[in-house]
Design a protein around this motif. Sequence first.
Motif, short mmCIF file in Angstrom:
data_model
loop_
_atom_site.label_atom_id
_atom_site.label_comp_id
_atom_site.label_asym_id
_atom_site.label_seq_id
_atom_site.Cartn_x
_atom_site.Cartn_y
_atom_site.Cartn_z
N THR A 133 34.48 40.82 47.02
CA THR A 133 35.04 40.56 45.70
C THR A 133 33.92 40.01 44.83
O THR A 133 33.13 39.17 45.28
CB THR A 133 36.21 39.56 45.73
N THR A 135 33.42 38.17 41.19
CA THR A 135 34.07 37.49 40.07
C THR A 135 33.03 37.28 38.99
O THR A 135 31.98 36.66 39.25
CB THR A 135 34.66 36.14 40.53
N LEU A 141 30.72 41.90 32.61
CA LEU A 141 31.55 42.89 33.30
C LEU A 141 31.05 44.33 33.17
O LEU A 141 30.88 45.03 34.18
CB LEU A 141 33.00 42.78 32.79
N GLN A 145 29.67 46.52 36.34
CA GLN A 145 30.36 47.76 36.75
C GLN A 145 29.43 48.96 36.73
O GLN A 145 29.40 49.75 37.67
CB GLN A 145 31.56 48.03 35.83
N LEU A 156 33.82 50.97 43.65
CA LEU A 156 34.69 50.02 42.97
C LEU A 156 36.11 50.41 43.34
O LEU A 156 36.57 51.49 42.99
CB LEU A 156 34.48 50.08 41.45
N ASP A 158 39.06 48.29 43.00
CA ASP A 158 40.14 47.75 42.16
C ASP A 158 39.54 46.69 41.24
O ASP A 158 38.44 46.17 41.50
CB ASP A 158 41.23 47.13 43.05
N GLN A 159 40.27 46.36 40.18
CA GLN A 159 39.85 45.25 39.33
C GLN A 159 41.08 44.55 38.78
O GLN A 159 42.10 45.17 38.53
CB GLN A 159 38.94 45.73 38.19
N ALA A 166 36.82 39.07 35.11
CA ALA A 166 37.48 39.98 36.03
C ALA A 166 37.07 39.70 37.47
O ALA A 166 36.01 39.12 37.73
CB ALA A 166 37.14 41.43 35.69
N LEU A 168 36.47 42.00 40.74
CA LEU A 168 36.30 43.38 41.18
C LEU A 168 36.37 43.45 42.69
O LEU A 168 35.71 42.66 43.38
CB LEU A 168 34.95 43.93 40.72
#
Length: 198
Positions: A133, A135, A141, A145, A156, A158-159, A166, A168
Amino acid sequence: MVARFTLVELSTARQEIKKSRFIAVAGPVADEAAARDFIAARSDPAASHNCWAWRFGQSYRFNDDGEPSGTAGKPILAAIDGQGLDGVAVVVTRWFGGVLLGSGGLMRAYGGTAAQCLREAAKVALIETVPATVTCGFGDLTLVQARLGAVPGVQLRDQAFTDTGAVLAVSAPKAEIDGVTRLVMDLTSGRAVIRWDE
């Protein structure tokens, strides 16, 4: 570590040995239930024998379907293991031609048809991945990404958004954990938090 592979798609091979016809069908399977479904879908009830084997990680099964014990399923499994495959099921169907092959002949016929099928199949390497994860704040962000998406093997998954940024859910090849951690820390000047679920 030994490299493991799986199949990209279905593969088929045919042989005729002393008037008996053998057809092998191999394909990738995601788990044990998928292997059972694969075998059921590819077995021909009109054939003399539908012998099979599958391997998924440490789990495996094989079946001789009426052939003498150890002459069909085990050689098919040996063909799977001999080519370093995982997540694979193989069904070898035989239509008896009237000539007995003997134990050695059956082992060569079933194992050989399966091996031929697997040799001709398109394969892809299995890469062990580790979930994590990340953060980060809204300001970081988009860059995080984009750069993570450009790293081979990083996905990736989920977010979820928070009040400040966010979280991720990602996965990365085990060999890339240190590099991905450094990348995230460098991009965010240490503001992001990354936790690996090893």
